[in-house]
Design a protein around this motif. Structure first.
Motif, PDB file in Angstrom:
ATOM      1  N   GLY A  50     -14.494   5.157  -0.130  1.00  0.00           N
ATOM      2  CA  GLY A  50     -13.449   4.667   0.759  1.00  0.00           C
ATOM      3  C   GLY A  50     -12.060   4.732   0.159  1.00  0.00           C
ATOM      4  N   THR A  51     -11.081   4.495   1.031  1.00  0.00           N
ATOM      5  CA  THR A  51      -9.686   4.445   0.612  1.00  0.00           C
ATOM      6  C   THR A  51      -9.086   3.055   0.791  1.00  0.00           C
ATOM      7  N   ALA A  52      -9.779   2.206   1.572  1.00  0.00           N
ATOM      8  CA  ALA A  52      -9.283   0.848   1.828  1.00  0.00           C
ATOM      9  C   ALA A  52     -10.431  -0.041   2.278  1.00  0.00           C
ATOM     10  N   VAL A  53     -10.215  -1.344   2.145  1.00  0.00           N
ATOM     11  CA  VAL A  53     -11.143  -2.343   2.654  1.00  0.00           C
ATOM     12  C   VAL A  53     -10.334  -3.283   3.537  1.00  0.00           C
ATOM     13  N   HIS A  54     -10.824  -3.514   4.757  1.00  0.00           N
ATOM     14  CA  HIS A  54     -10.207  -4.514   5.628  1.00  0.00           C
ATOM     15  C   HIS A  54     -11.084  -5.751   5.590  1.00  0.00           C
ATOM     16  N   LEU A  55     -10.433  -6.902   5.473  1.00  0.00           N
ATOM     17  CA  LEU A  55     -11.121  -8.179   5.362  1.00  0.00           C
ATOM     18  C   LEU A  55     -10.591  -9.125   6.423  1.00  0.00           C
ATOM     19  N   ASP A  56     -11.460  -9.687   7.220  1.00  0.00           N
ATOM     20  CA  ASP A  56     -11.093 -10.718   8.179  1.00  0.00           C
ATOM     21  C   ASP A  56     -11.490 -12.036   7.532  1.00  0.00           C
ATOM     22  N   VAL A  57     -10.490 -12.842   7.176  1.00  0.00           N
ATOM     23  CA  VAL A  57     -10.735 -14.021   6.357  1.00  0.00           C
ATOM     24  C   VAL A  57     -10.247 -15.282   7.061  1.00  0.00           C
ATOM     25  N   ASP A  58     -11.105 -16.279   7.107  1.00  0.00           N
ATOM     26  CA  ASP A  58     -10.752 -17.576   7.668  1.00  0.00           C
ATOM     27  C   ASP A  58      -9.730 -18.241   6.739  1.00  0.00           C
ATOM     28  N   PRO A  59      -8.686 -18.882   7.289  1.00  0.00           N
ATOM     29  CA  PRO A  59      -7.688 -19.548   6.438  1.00  0.00           C
ATOM     30  C   PRO A  59      -8.266 -20.650   5.556  1.00  0.00           C
ATOM     31  N   GLY A  60      -9.463 -21.133   5.860  1.00  0.00           N
ATOM     32  CA  GLY A  60     -10.094 -22.151   5.032  1.00  0.00           C
ATOM     33  C   GLY A  60     -10.766 -21.600   3.783  1.00  0.00           C
ATOM     34  N   HIS A  61     -10.777 -20.286   3.629  1.00  0.00           N
ATOM     35  CA  HIS A  61     -11.388 -19.649   2.454  1.00  0.00           C
ATOM     36  C   HIS A  61     -10.653 -20.117   1.195  1.00  0.00           C
ATOM     37  N   GLU A  87      -6.386 -10.595   9.250  1.00  0.00           N
ATOM     38  CA  GLU A  87      -6.974  -9.369   8.711  1.00  0.00           C
ATOM     39  C   GLU A  87      -6.058  -8.827   7.620  1.00  0.00           C
ATOM     40  N   TYR A  88      -6.653  -8.542   6.467  1.00  0.00           N
ATOM     41  CA  TYR A  88      -5.899  -8.049   5.316  1.00  0.00           C
ATOM     42  C   TYR A  88      -6.462  -6.715   4.856  1.00  0.00           C
ATOM     43  N   ARG A  89      -5.575  -5.902   4.276  1.00  0.00           N
ATOM     44  CA  ARG A  89      -5.956  -4.579   3.789  1.00  0.00           C
ATOM     45  C   ARG A  89      -5.864  -4.548   2.270  1.00  0.00           C
ATOM     46  N   ALA A  90      -6.956  -4.105   1.652  1.00  0.00           N
ATOM     47  CA  ALA A  90      -6.989  -3.874   0.211  1.00  0.00           C
ATOM     48  C   ALA A  90      -7.064  -2.365   0.011  1.00  0.00           C
ATOM     49  N   ASN A  91      -6.114  -1.801  -0.692  1.00  0.00           N
ATOM     50  CA  ASN A  91      -6.107  -0.365  -0.949  1.00  0.00           C
ATOM     51  C   ASN A  91      -6.981  -0.053  -2.158  1.00  0.00           C
ATOM     52  N   LEU A  92      -7.725   1.033  -2.031  1.00  0.00           N
ATOM     53  CA  LEU A  92      -8.617   1.445  -3.119  1.00  0.00           C
ATOM     54  C   LEU A  92      -8.027   2.654  -3.830  1.00  0.00           C
ATOM     55  N   PRO A  93      -8.106   2.689  -5.110  1.00  0.00           N
ATOM     56  CA  PRO A  93      -8.804   1.781  -6.025  1.00  0.00           C
ATOM     57  C   PRO A  93      -7.940   0.624  -6.527  1.00  0.00           C
ATOM     58  N   ALA A  94      -6.660   0.587  -6.173  1.00  0.00           N
ATOM     59  CA  ALA A  94      -5.721  -0.388  -6.733  1.00  0.00           C
ATOM     60  C   ALA A  94      -6.172  -1.838  -6.577  1.00  0.00           C
ATOM     61  N   ASP A  95      -6.698  -2.215  -5.429  1.00  0.00           N
ATOM     62  CA  ASP A  95      -7.059  -3.608  -5.161  1.00  0.00           C
ATOM     63  C   ASP A  95      -8.557  -3.890  -5.314  1.00  0.00           C
ATOM     64  N   ARG A  96      -9.255  -2.971  -5.917  1.00  0.00           N
ATOM     65  CA  ARG A  96     -10.718  -3.116  -6.007  1.00  0.00           C
ATOM     66  C   ARG A  96     -11.149  -4.377  -6.748  1.00  0.00           C
ATOM     67  N   SER A  97     -10.495  -4.712  -7.826  1.00  0.00           N
ATOM     68  CA  SER A  97     -10.903  -5.902  -8.585  1.00  0.00           C
ATOM     69  C   SER A  97     -10.732  -7.167  -7.758  1.00  0.00           C
ATOM     70  N   LEU A  98      -9.720  -7.209  -6.896  1.00  0.00           N
ATOM     71  CA  LEU A  98      -9.533  -8.364  -6.023  1.00  0.00           C
ATOM     72  C   LEU A  98     -10.664  -8.452  -4.990  1.00  0.00           C
ATOM     73  N   VAL A  99     -11.054  -7.321  -4.422  1.00  0.00           N
ATOM     74  CA  VAL A  99     -12.168  -7.300  -3.474  1.00  0.00           C
ATOM     75  C   VAL A  99     -13.454  -7.731  -4.184  1.00  0.00           C
ATOM     76  N   ASP A 100     -13.696  -7.206  -5.378  1.00  0.00           N
ATOM     77  CA  ASP A 100     -14.886  -7.595  -6.146  1.00  0.00           C
ATOM     78  C   ASP A 100     -14.908  -9.103  -6.391  1.00  0.00           C
ATOM     79  N   ALA A 101     -13.767  -9.677  -6.756  1.00  0.00           N
ATOM     80  CA  ALA A 101     -13.685 -11.119  -7.014  1.00  0.00           C
ATOM     81  C   ALA A 101     -13.927 -11.921  -5.736  1.00  0.00           C
ATOM     82  N   LEU A 102     -13.457 -11.421  -4.624  1.00  0.00           N
ATOM     83  CA  LEU A 102     -13.650 -12.100  -3.350  1.00  0.00           C
ATOM     84  C   LEU A 102     -15.125 -12.104  -2.938  1.00  0.00           C
ATOM     85  N   LEU A 103     -15.835 -11.017  -3.222  1.00  0.00           N
ATOM     86  CA  LEU A 103     -17.237 -10.903  -2.850  1.00  0.00           C
ATOM     87  C   LEU A 103     -18.176 -11.621  -3.819  1.00  0.00           C
TER      88      LEU A 103
END
Length: 176
Positions: A50-61, A87-103
């Motif tokens: 992929g080139t990006a990850v879209h995340l739909d996140v509840d504000p209570g997260h 809805e937030y966009r994480a660009n890959l590979p730049a934001d991958r560590s943030l996505v990994d931490a979120l998951l």
């Protein structure tokens, strides 16, 4: 509970496969072979394509403020989730560590477990042309793959999941 809806333009390329994960009852959801662990492993592989990850996140997260600071909120016209206000966009590979931490769900962190399963409302791994993986984490039947044009994705996933009991990738009837 209603099925997560994806925007029509995003949904034009239907899923080719579905992730089925049915671990035995003695497997913890957060372990590498549990429901969350398996999905994290699939997302990890999908992000390679992929080139990006879209995340739909509840504000209570618990990490919502971090997401607001670090990621770009997706404007209405570019959203892939219908009726998503966060809805937030994480660009890959730049934001991958943030996505990994979120998951990730650290051992013993019940709040992270709840955030991962319920406050992370939807995840989609995108390519320049389409999408590769999408899910609604708390709905185990909405873990879909679009392997069209993704040479090697299925083989890599099948190889990885071959060693995980109760888990497989199933081709859908209308798969190419």
């Amino acid at each position: 509970m209603p099925r997560m809806r994806f925007r029509e333009t995003f949904d034009a390329a239907g899923p080719t496969h579905r992730l089925n994960a049915r671990p035995s009852s003695d497997v913890d959801d957060r372990s590498a072979d549990g429901l969350i662990g398996v999905e994290n492993r699939v997302v990890d592989v999908a992000m390679e394509y992929g080139t990006a990850v879209h995340l739909d996140v509840d504000p209570g997260h618990g990490q919502f403020e971090l997401l607001q600071r670090e990621l770009t909120q997706v404007p209405d016209r570019d959203r892939v989730f219908v009726e998503s206000d966060h809805e937030y966009r994480a660009n890959l590979p730049a934001d991958r560590s943030l996505v990994d931490a979120l998951l990730d769900v650290p051992d013993g962190d019940r709040w992270a477990y709840s955030d991962r399963l319920f406050a992370l409302e939807a995840v989609a791994v995108l390519t320049e042309q389409s999408w590769t993986y999408r899910s609604v984490p708390h709905e185990t039947h909405i873990r879909e793959l679009n392997a069209a044009g993704q040479d090697g994705l299925l083989a890599e996933l099948e190889d990885m999941l071959e060693r995980v009991p109760g888990t497989d990738i199933v081709a859908l009837d209308d798969a190419v």
